[in-house]
Every structure is written in structure tokens, then in C-alpha cells.
Design a protein around this motif. Sequence first.
Motif, PDB file in Angstrom:
ATOM      1  N   GLY A 250      57.242  -1.994  24.147  1.00 41.96           N
ATOM      2  CA  GLY A 250      57.479  -0.708  23.875  1.00 41.96           C
ATOM      3  C   GLY A 250      58.190  -0.429  22.424  1.00 41.96           C
ATOM      4  O   GLY A 250      58.674   0.576  22.580  1.00 41.96           O
ATOM      5  N   ASN A 251      58.521  -1.356  21.752  1.00 41.33           N
ATOM      6  CA  ASN A 251      59.274  -0.824  20.571  1.00 41.33           C
ATOM      7  C   ASN A 251      58.492  -1.140  19.164  1.00 41.33           C
ATOM      8  O   ASN A 251      58.852  -1.061  18.780  1.00 41.33           O
ATOM      9  CB  ASN A 251      60.730  -2.270  20.246  1.00 41.33           C
ATOM     10  N   THR A 252      57.118  -0.784  19.384  1.00 39.84           N
ATOM     11  CA  THR A 252      56.290  -0.595  18.683  1.00 39.84           C
ATOM     12  C   THR A 252      55.712   0.764  17.742  1.00 39.84           C
ATOM     13  O   THR A 252      56.385   1.930  18.601  1.00 39.84           O
ATOM     14  CB  THR A 252      54.781  -1.398  18.470  1.00 39.84           C
ATOM     15  N   ILE A 253      55.181   1.097  16.674  1.00 45.34           N
ATOM     16  CA  ILE A 253      54.412   2.561  16.732  1.00 45.34           C
ATOM     17  C   ILE A 253      53.441   2.156  16.198  1.00 45.34           C
ATOM     18  O   ILE A 253      52.991   1.504  15.763  1.00 45.34           O
ATOM     19  CB  ILE A 253      55.384   3.262  14.627  1.00 45.34           C
ATOM     20  N   GLU A 254      52.401   2.187  17.116  1.00 50.58           N
ATOM     21  CA  GLU A 254      51.849   2.474  17.120  1.00 50.58           C
ATOM     22  C   GLU A 254      50.134   3.483  15.732  1.00 50.58           C
ATOM     23  O   GLU A 254      50.362   4.105  15.563  1.00 50.58           O
ATOM     24  CB  GLU A 254      50.618   2.207  18.152  1.00 50.58           C
ATOM     25  N   LEU A 255      49.438   2.106  16.226  1.00 48.37           N
ATOM     26  CA  LEU A 255      48.442   3.033  14.453  1.00 48.37           C
ATOM     27  C   LEU A 255      47.536   4.723  14.913  1.00 48.37           C
ATOM     28  O   LEU A 255      47.825   4.874  14.452  1.00 48.37           O
ATOM     29  CB  LEU A 255      47.147   2.810  14.068  1.00 48.37           C
ATOM     30  N   ARG A 256      47.820   4.792  16.105  1.00 53.07           N
ATOM     31  CA  ARG A 256      46.709   5.942  17.410  1.00 53.07           C
ATOM     32  C   ARG A 256      48.185   6.904  17.381  1.00 53.07           C
ATOM     33  O   ARG A 256      47.740   8.216  17.642  1.00 53.07           O
ATOM     34  CB  ARG A 256      46.501   5.806  18.396  1.00 53.07           C
ATOM     35  N   MET A 257      49.345   6.678  17.108  1.00 52.05           N
ATOM     36  CA  MET A 257      50.183   7.396  17.507  1.00 52.05           C
ATOM     37  C   MET A 257      49.719   9.259  16.375  1.00 52.05           C
ATOM     38  O   MET A 257      49.337   8.380  15.417  1.00 52.05           O
ATOM     39  CB  MET A 257      51.528   7.366  16.967  1.00 52.05           C
ATOM     40  N   SER A 258      50.448   9.844  17.536  1.00 47.42           N
ATOM     41  CA  SER A 258      50.939  11.350  16.181  1.00 47.42           C
ATOM     42  C   SER A 258      51.833  11.502  15.243  1.00 47.42           C
ATOM     43  O   SER A 258      52.322  10.463  15.302  1.00 47.42           O
ATOM     44  CB  SER A 258      49.884  12.512  16.960  1.00 47.42           C
ATOM     45  N   ALA A 259      51.382  12.296  14.296  1.00 50.12           N
ATOM     46  CA  ALA A 259      52.765  11.841  13.312  1.00 50.12           C
ATOM     47  C   ALA A 259      54.064  13.390  14.135  1.00 50.12           C
ATOM     48  O   ALA A 259      55.139  12.168  13.624  1.00 50.12           O
ATOM     49  CB  ALA A 259      52.761  13.723  12.091  1.00 50.12           C
ATOM     50  N   ASP A 260      53.727  14.062  15.284  1.00 53.67           N
ATOM     51  CA  ASP A 260      54.998  14.341  15.644  1.00 53.67           C
ATOM     52  C   ASP A 260      55.481  12.574  16.696  1.00 53.67           C
ATOM     53  O   ASP A 260      56.644  12.193  16.501  1.00 53.67           O
ATOM     54  CB  ASP A 260      54.674  14.931  17.176  1.00 53.67           C
ATOM     55  N   ASP A 261      54.594  11.689  17.381  1.00 50.53           N
ATOM     56  CA  ASP A 261      55.719  11.201  17.623  1.00 50.53           C
ATOM     57  C   ASP A 261      55.782   9.686  18.103  1.00 50.53           C
ATOM     58  O   ASP A 261      56.931   9.236  17.664  1.00 50.53           O
ATOM     59  CB  ASP A 261      53.748  10.409  19.185  1.00 50.53           C
ATOM     60  N   THR A 262      55.420   9.661  16.567  1.00 43.41           N
ATOM     61  CA  THR A 262      56.414   8.633  15.050  1.00 43.41           C
ATOM     62  C   THR A 262      57.479   9.167  15.163  1.00 43.41           C
ATOM     63  O   THR A 262      58.564   8.076  15.042  1.00 43.41           O
ATOM     64  CB  THR A 262      54.710   9.036  13.871  1.00 43.41           C
ATOM     65  N   ALA A 263      57.984  10.520  14.514  1.00 45.28           N
ATOM     66  CA  ALA A 263      58.979  11.101  13.998  1.00 45.28           C
ATOM     67  C   ALA A 263      59.613  10.812  15.544  1.00 45.28           C
ATOM     68  O   ALA A 263      61.057  10.380  15.524  1.00 45.28           O
ATOM     69  CB  ALA A 263      58.367  12.180  13.847  1.00 45.28           C
ATOM     70  N   LYS A 264      59.350  10.664  16.767  1.00 40.48           N
ATOM     71  CA  LYS A 264      60.173  10.367  17.657  1.00 40.48           C
ATOM     72  C   LYS A 264      60.777   9.410  18.052  1.00 40.48           C
ATOM     73  O   LYS A 264      62.155   8.988  18.510  1.00 40.48           O
ATOM     74  CB  LYS A 264      59.392  10.935  19.659  1.00 40.48           C
ATOM     75  N   VAL A 265      59.554   8.034  17.736  1.00 40.90           N
ATOM     76  CA  VAL A 265      60.144   6.976  17.796  1.00 40.90           C
ATOM     77  C   VAL A 265      61.011   6.802  16.893  1.00 40.90           C
ATOM     78  O   VAL A 265      62.197   6.084  17.530  1.00 40.90           O
ATOM     79  CB  VAL A 265      58.901   6.029  17.945  1.00 40.90           C
ATOM     80  N   LEU A 266      60.435   7.017  15.600  1.00 41.14           N
ATOM     81  CA  LEU A 266      61.757   6.888  14.592  1.00 41.14           C
ATOM     82  C   LEU A 266      62.600   7.403  14.790  1.00 41.14           C
ATOM     83  O   LEU A 266      64.343   6.817  14.562  1.00 41.14           O
ATOM     84  CB  LEU A 266      60.946   7.016  13.151  1.00 41.14           C
TER      85      LEU A 266
END
Length: 377
Positions: A250-266
Motif C-alpha cells: 500500500g505504498n504506491t501511487i496508482e495510475l488510476r488515482m485522482s490528483a487529490d488522492d495523489t496529493a494526499k499520498v505524497l
Amino acid sequence: MTTSVDLLEDPTAGEALADSTSDASLTRSVARSAQIHADLDVHPERYRMLTGDRPTGHLHLGHYFGSLANRVVLQDKGIDTFVLIADYQVITDRDEVSSIQERVFSLLTDYLSIGIDPTRTTIFTHSQIPALNQLMLPFLSLVTDSELRRNPTVKAEQEATGGRPMSGLMLTYPVHQAADILFCKANVVPVGKDQLPHLEQTRVVARRFDERYGRAGDKSAPVFPAPDALLSDVPNLLGTDGQKMSKSKGNTIELRMSADDTAKVLRKAVTDSDRRITYDPVGRPEVSNLVQLAALTTGRDPHTIAEEIGDGGSGTLKKLVTESVNEYFAPIRARRAELEADQGHLRDVLADGNARANAVAEATLAEVREAMQMVYG
């Protein structure tokens, strides 16, 4: 497709299964791969490539920069490309299969969104190609139990079972991979250096089949080419926790993620206590991983990026990475959303790819039966 050309005549093809992790073997593989890379731009028609993924989770940035983007480059060079969605390989080490269909279509959606063209690339699934899987039977007669157990993937699985019996499908995993490659007579396979033993096993299967059976009446003409490794220097992206990037962690940034989800993960990505940003993959792997991600998505040098951020700290770095990742993947994500909304198109693409792969597999199986003198009608 031409598979018998001077470039592909490997003087080591007749040797017994070698230690493909040895320095000498690795040197040969690297040199041969460089030779093929140089020829790809000149004679792409000489090559057929097989690559693929197991649908065990959603594809992420590690997959994209590690292999997916390069598949598009090779496809666009004119190489005849086969991409396998290895649904049967999911059950080599897993009991639960309820999510396989969703994962298969998720992979397919990712493939199309990044630029894999189903009119030029054959995308197919294991379970829908009976003739491919039927090749397993004669191929299994060409390998020994001890050879299979020496395979790095099989050994790792055996060590990780904690006493649980290993399935027969897991034990024969290297032979299934050989069938994947040889059914379409692929002569190049993109792999990392750690995967060379898998390809060596395939080369051994191809050689032994031709030594034992060959073509009826003409044993000088091989049924199968000896596939070569297509090595490339791929970036070693870590997960957001600083560990190896893995779908299961669960430590990945998936291609299907939204911009907001990507920001939260990073925002949660691990860095260190030093405010000054430097690019030092060995000494500062977590910080350098983010710098590298910014470099990959902007096309800039990571050292330059680190110098520009300087004392800006991890906050500035994460902001830059978030913006660059979201900008880079925005068109891919937009295309993905369009594809996801048209499930009928996705099913048509997969059905067409399976039909093309089936035709190739049936032709290869017919050759195998003829070589083995098992044609009765």
C-alpha cells in the motif's frame, strides 16, 4: 516476422542450463541486449516481443516508469508486441480470486490510457488461450524437478511458505513462463537482470524441444527461437514509505488515482530530518526518491532539481513532486476515465486480442504436434 537472422544466432544457445547470475553470463546478456537495442531502430521487423503483468493489484508509477512507458516506445518503433495479462499466474500463490476480473480490466484500461495501441499490440489473457496452456505438457517433459526448484522465484516461494506445501502450479511457474514466450515465438523479452534465470530456463526448453523433436524431416530448422533478454536501465523507485514499492504494501501511487488522492499520498511520504534537499540515492534514499520522481515527470536532471530546492525542505519538495506528477499524468488519467466509462469497448479490445493470440497459439501447437509426430488425421 523474421526470427532466424544473424543477429539472433547465439553461440551459447546449445549449452546446458547455465548459472545466469554469473559474471560471465551477465556480461554476455548485457552485450547481447546492447546489440539488439542498436538493431531495433534499423530492423524492428526482425523482432517479436512478449511482456506482461499479473493482475494482482492496480498498476502504479513504479510499473509505469519501470516498464509500461518503454513498451509504448518499443511498440512505436514497429516491433510486433504481445502483452500478457497473466490471470492464471495469480493462482500460483493465492487462494482468493474474486477480484481477478476487475483487476484484468483495470490493467487493460491502464494499458490503453498510456498509449498501448490494440491495433498494433496483441493484448491477451492466459485463461482464454487453450493452445498456449497445452504447450505446458510437452514442455514439462523437458525439465527436471531439481531445475525447477533452483529457479529463484520458486526458491523464494518455497522459503516464504512457512511450511505450507507449494502448489504444483507454483513449482512449474518457470515452464508456464516458457510457454508464454514460446507460443508466439517471441525473440526478445524485456527483463531486469534479476529475471535472467527465468529467460534462461525458456531458452533451455526451446533448445531441448528442438534437440528431441525438431521439425519433421528437417531437424536443422528449429521450431522455436531462443529468446534474448532486452535489458534497460530502469529507475528504482521506492514506495512512499521508503521501502520497495509494492502493491501489497500500500505504498504506491496508482495510475488510476485522482490528483487529490495523489496529493494526499505524497504528503505522507517519508523523508528525513535534514532540511536541505540533496540528491543522494545511497545516503538519503527517501528524499532522493522524491527528487527522482520529480525528475522523471519533468524530464530534468535530479541534481539540478535538488540544488534549486536547496533549503526549501521536504514541504517544497513534496509540493513540486505533487504538481509535476499530476501534470504529467493528467492526460493519461483523462483518457483512462473515458475508457473506464466504455466497458463494451474494453471487452471488445480484449476479445480481439484473445482471438489473435489464439490463432498464433493454435498455429504453434500444430507445429509442435507435427514435430512430435502426433498428427493423426
